[in-house]
Design a protein around this motif. Structure first.
Motif, PDB file in Angstrom:
ATOM      1  N   VAL A 169     -14.391  46.831  27.242  1.00  0.00           N
ATOM      2  CA  VAL A 169     -14.745  46.546  25.836  1.00  0.00           C
ATOM      3  C   VAL A 169     -15.206  45.092  25.706  1.00  0.00           C
ATOM      4  CG1 VAL A 169     -13.818  46.317  23.490  1.00  0.00           C
ATOM      5  CG2 VAL A 169     -13.233  48.332  24.882  1.00  0.00           C
ATOM      6  N   LYS A 170     -14.477  44.168  26.317  1.00  0.00           N
ATOM      7  CA  LYS A 170     -14.849  42.746  26.270  1.00  0.00           C
ATOM      8  C   LYS A 170     -16.227  42.522  26.925  1.00  0.00           C
ATOM      9  CE  LYS A 170     -13.057  39.979  29.461  1.00  0.00           C
ATOM     10  NZ  LYS A 170     -14.166  39.563  30.354  1.00  0.00           N
ATOM     11  N   ASN A 171     -16.406  43.079  28.090  1.00  0.00           N
ATOM     12  CA  ASN A 171     -17.646  42.780  28.805  1.00  0.00           C
ATOM     13  C   ASN A 171     -18.870  43.404  28.122  1.00  0.00           C
ATOM     14  OD1 ASN A 171     -16.147  41.183  30.426  1.00  0.00           O
ATOM     15  ND2 ASN A 171     -16.213  42.493  32.251  1.00  0.00           N
ATOM     16  N   HIS A 172     -18.676  44.563  27.502  1.00  0.00           N
ATOM     17  CA  HIS A 172     -19.783  45.134  26.722  1.00  0.00           C
ATOM     18  C   HIS A 172     -20.064  44.286  25.480  1.00  0.00           C
ATOM     19  CE1 HIS A 172     -21.260  48.869  28.543  1.00  0.00           C
ATOM     20  NE2 HIS A 172     -20.068  48.950  29.108  1.00  0.00           N
ATOM     21  N   HIS A 283     -16.215  38.886  39.816  1.00  0.00           N
ATOM     22  CA  HIS A 283     -16.799  40.121  40.348  1.00  0.00           C
ATOM     23  C   HIS A 283     -16.082  41.375  39.836  1.00  0.00           C
ATOM     24  CE1 HIS A 283     -19.466  41.793  43.519  1.00  0.00           C
ATOM     25  NE2 HIS A 283     -18.592  42.785  43.503  1.00  0.00           N
ATOM     26  N   ASP A 284     -16.402  41.789  38.613  1.00  0.00           N
ATOM     27  CA  ASP A 284     -15.770  42.972  38.008  1.00  0.00           C
ATOM     28  C   ASP A 284     -16.540  44.241  38.354  1.00  0.00           C
ATOM     29  OD1 ASP A 284     -17.940  41.980  36.472  1.00  0.00           O
ATOM     30  OD2 ASP A 284     -17.287  43.168  34.754  1.00  0.00           O
ATOM     31  N   LEU A 313      -7.508  36.729  25.781  1.00  0.00           N
ATOM     32  CA  LEU A 313      -7.708  35.324  26.163  1.00  0.00           C
ATOM     33  C   LEU A 313      -9.049  35.060  26.853  1.00  0.00           C
ATOM     34  CD1 LEU A 313      -4.216  34.414  27.691  1.00  0.00           C
ATOM     35  CD2 LEU A 313      -5.058  34.065  25.351  1.00  0.00           C
ATOM     36  N   THR A 314      -9.719  36.134  27.337  1.00  0.00           N
ATOM     37  CA  THR A 314     -10.881  35.903  28.195  1.00  0.00           C
ATOM     38  C   THR A 314     -12.210  36.234  27.506  1.00  0.00           C
ATOM     39  OG1 THR A 314     -10.431  38.056  29.195  1.00  0.00           O
ATOM     40  CG2 THR A 314      -9.598  36.119  30.354  1.00  0.00           C
ATOM     41  N   LYS A 319      -9.724  31.313  24.895  1.00  0.00           N
ATOM     42  CA  LYS A 319      -9.203  30.209  25.699  1.00  0.00           C
ATOM     43  C   LYS A 319      -9.872  30.078  27.071  1.00  0.00           C
ATOM     44  CE  LYS A 319      -4.639  28.614  26.869  1.00  0.00           C
ATOM     45  NZ  LYS A 319      -3.264  29.056  27.160  1.00  0.00           N
ATOM     46  N   ILE A 320     -10.049  31.208  27.759  1.00  0.00           N
ATOM     47  CA  ILE A 320     -10.578  31.182  29.131  1.00  0.00           C
ATOM     48  C   ILE A 320     -11.687  32.225  29.267  1.00  0.00           C
ATOM     49  CG2 ILE A 320      -9.917  31.179  31.574  1.00  0.00           C
ATOM     50  CD1 ILE A 320      -6.919  31.375  30.489  1.00  0.00           C
ATOM     51  N   PRO A 321     -12.889  31.900  28.845  1.00  0.00           N
ATOM     52  CA  PRO A 321     -13.976  32.896  28.875  1.00  0.00           C
ATOM     53  C   PRO A 321     -14.267  33.403  30.292  1.00  0.00           C
ATOM     54  CG  PRO A 321     -14.593  30.969  27.553  1.00  0.00           C
ATOM     55  CD  PRO A 321     -13.342  30.617  28.279  1.00  0.00           C
ATOM     56  N   VAL A 322     -14.281  34.727  30.425  1.00  0.00           N
ATOM     57  CA  VAL A 322     -14.592  35.335  31.718  1.00  0.00           C
ATOM     58  C   VAL A 322     -15.694  36.380  31.526  1.00  0.00           C
ATOM     59  CG1 VAL A 322     -13.736  36.703  33.656  1.00  0.00           C
ATOM     60  CG2 VAL A 322     -12.239  34.987  32.595  1.00  0.00           C
ATOM     61  N   ASN A 323     -16.708  36.297  32.370  1.00  0.00           N
ATOM     62  CA  ASN A 323     -17.830  37.241  32.337  1.00  0.00           C
ATOM     63  C   ASN A 323     -18.524  37.294  30.983  1.00  0.00           C
ATOM     64  OD1 ASN A 323     -17.823  37.902  35.038  1.00  0.00           O
ATOM     65  ND2 ASN A 323     -16.307  39.522  34.788  1.00  0.00           N
ATOM     66  N   VAL A 324     -18.943  36.135  30.550  1.00  0.00           N
ATOM     67  CA  VAL A 324     -19.649  36.007  29.277  1.00  0.00           C
ATOM     68  C   VAL A 324     -21.037  36.655  29.361  1.00  0.00           C
ATOM     69  CG1 VAL A 324     -20.501  34.332  27.593  1.00  0.00           C
ATOM     70  CG2 VAL A 324     -18.317  33.934  28.738  1.00  0.00           C
TER      71      VAL A 324
END
Lengths: 384, 384
Positions: A169-172, A283-284, A313-314, A319-324
């Motif tokens: 959901v986050k990555n989409h 690498h997701d 959080l990502t 706080k810690i953006p991952v795979n923006v």
């Protein structure tokens, strides 16, 4: 160690009208346009290209064609392959070339053309990234390998299917702000949870797609950077480790030891700690991989990766953006391009070019690119 | 630049009982046994492996498995591919790694497992080394490409079919003294001339065979060499150049411009001239290639390569020994292994280990390894 002068990328997705050569040319052209006063014939000493599969188009020897398509047919070049980590491995080889004093300026490309083959064939080819004879030949596919990791992780730490779905959901959501993403549509937790199973507990949205695409960066000695750009960013650290090819050989299937070693080495080389990092591209390939990487890279404690996504959080504005970028999951995963595309994304943020998804004030970015089911890992620290 | 501590090689030929992994392990074991006080876990920092085709066994990610089979599963590694020049390209990448200061000691392997596939399939896979879409897909095979070069060369300079055959006779004679050669039988000029055509004027003995095999070398910083061996040899120069992937793009099909550039650079780096060289290992994938390489490497003048073989100058006990191993022609051509195997051969001669075919008093050797139909070339100067 080296500076990134410029970067470029095709849209990731389905490109019926372009082969690997044309995809690379498109990504490289964007990178070249973004550089100033750079004449490849005069200034570039080598071309390295990451590509996993020559099978897709029966075309190997990619270093030589990439050099030709970059306009410098007589130069130094090679194709580098470490499965899904091929792109970042090409960057690593280019970097040691610069550090050796042999090269001033190097083009690094990553490319994969996959959508011209059927899903079964692609699944077979991707199996070459694992221990083909001990795992794949016996019936384990890549979704199957990561499903084993996911069930072990859920059983040991109490993570739930919903936590995996939350990564998707986050990555989409992130991809919806990335015009170069393959699947930019937002999805709901319900959609992700009710999608058809691929290898339980992994369902459709837990798996990265099959993608055509290419990315390219131009790197140079730090002292030459300002000659070619007003907005250089610097590779200040990198780390790498291989690991056992087969998951069955590793002590713990819920822990990516190679990623831990690579990120420790990269942070140490750059003299930073994980808390200094403004955004990560990791690498997701499957949602479970992103959770395991939170832990290996020190974003979350061991066994606590799923809490980070549960708490949101990502996200890009958290706080810690991952795979923006949308990650492999939603931006897409043209295998050999992925590691270079991650650096393109970090470059966009550090130079303020990331548009709606821009991480405000980003100064330090980290990329993590993984080969196979965890048998090779490259981590780069990139700073403004 | 670097020292070769030790080297090893499997017999080249047909190995039904071994895959690429086992072949590499065998070659590496021989190299390790030849080194003293070398503990891979303690002393080796990286493993690079040249391999063209993951297709043959559906097993890519070879850097990671090679590291594991070398006993150091968590290290730096990568597979490097430049078609038939993959092995020497892996050496080149390893060398820049040492020159960068990142590595002290590196294992370089080259491997190919090909005999488990049929001839048609191998011919198709090898086609990936050329411009697949413009050449191979339109019906040109690799024998066909080199046959075009041969007919143009014969027409322009007056070389004859017999001159090509003489290269085969010489290399089979050499192979008869090499216990690791695939085809160690001597042949006569009449046999070579009356063999069945593959692509006229190339007949069976004008073509290198399909081969399983692996070779390995261990290289280190020059100042560490004596720690690991009493008989170090030194890589004192290397040169490299790509060229257009397709033969149709080049100005002159009778001239290998990339080989000229690579050898010029290598001689210059080592501060030698061609006359200083005691023996050459060159890429005789087809007999015509050896003649073209005499010219590109400066062993003979332009258009005069065929005179050198007519006069017998390139036999092991003559003026300018070339392919004393038997060459690709008769020693065999396990594609990714070839460039590393050439360095193994030079190492044998410079350390006095070459047995019956020993070039007396050899002090300077040169290797030339070519990718595809001439789209990449690596040349190394190795000195005692």
């Amino acid at each position: 160690m080296a500076a990134i002068v410029s970067a470029g990328s095709t849209k990731y997705g389905k490109h019926d009208d372009k082969g690997a050569k044309e995809l690379f040319a498109e990504a490289f052209s964007e990178a070249l346009e973004g550089a100033k006063n750079l004449d490849p014939k005069r200034d570039v000493n080598a071309v390295f290209i990451g590509q996993m599969g020559s099978e897709y188009e029966y075309q190997a020897h990619s270093g030589s064609w990439a050099a030709d398509y970059a306009g410098i047919p007589r130069t130094h070049a090679a194709r580098v392959e470490s499965a899904c980590a091929s792109g970042s491995t090409a960057v690593r080889v280019a970097l040691t070339g610069i550090m050796s004093g042999l090269y001033d300026t190097v083009i690094v490309g990553g490319v994969e053309k996959m959508r011209n083959r059927g899903t079964n064939e692609v699944t077979l080819y991707l199996g070459e990234a694992g221990d083909f004879h001990m795992e794949i030949w016996n019936g384990l596919t890549f979704p199957g390998l990561f499903a084993l990791m996911a069930t072990a992780y859920m059983n040991r730490y109490g993570a739930r299917e919903e936590d995996l779905a939350r990564v998707a959901v986050k990555n989409h959501k992130h991809a919806s702000m990335n015009p170069k993403a393959q699947y930019p549509q937002e999805i709901t937790l319900e959609q992700a949870m009710s999608a058809r199973p691929v290898a339980w507990p992994l369902k459709l949205y837990d798996c990265s797609p099959i993608t055509d695409g290419a990315s390219a960066i131009i790197i140079t000695k730090p002292e030459l950077a300002k000659k070619y750009t007003d907005t250089p960013v610097y590779i200040t650290g990198f780390g790498h480790s291989t690991d056992y090819l087969g998951v069955y050989e590793r002590d713990d299937v819920t822990w990516l030891e190679g990623a831990k070693r690579a990120s420790d080495a990269a942070y140490r080389a750059a003299n930073i700690t994980v808390g200094d990092v403004d955004l990560f591209e990791v690498h997701d390939c499957f949602t479970i991989a992103e959770l395991l990487l939170y832990e290996a890279l020190g974003i979350a404690g061991r066994g606590e990766g799923y809490r980070a996504i549960r708490e949101g959080l990502t996200y890009y504005d958290s706080k810690i953006p991952v795979n923006v970028s949308g990650g492999l999951k939603a931006k897409g995963h043209p295998v050999g391009a992925t590691g270079v595309g991650q650096m393109y994304e970090i470059w966009l943020h550090l130079t303020g070019r990331a548009g709606k998804r821009q991480v405000k004030g980003a100064e330090v970015g980290v990329t993590h690119n993984m080969g196979g089911s965890g048998a090779s890992h490259n981590v780069f620290v990139i700073e403004r």
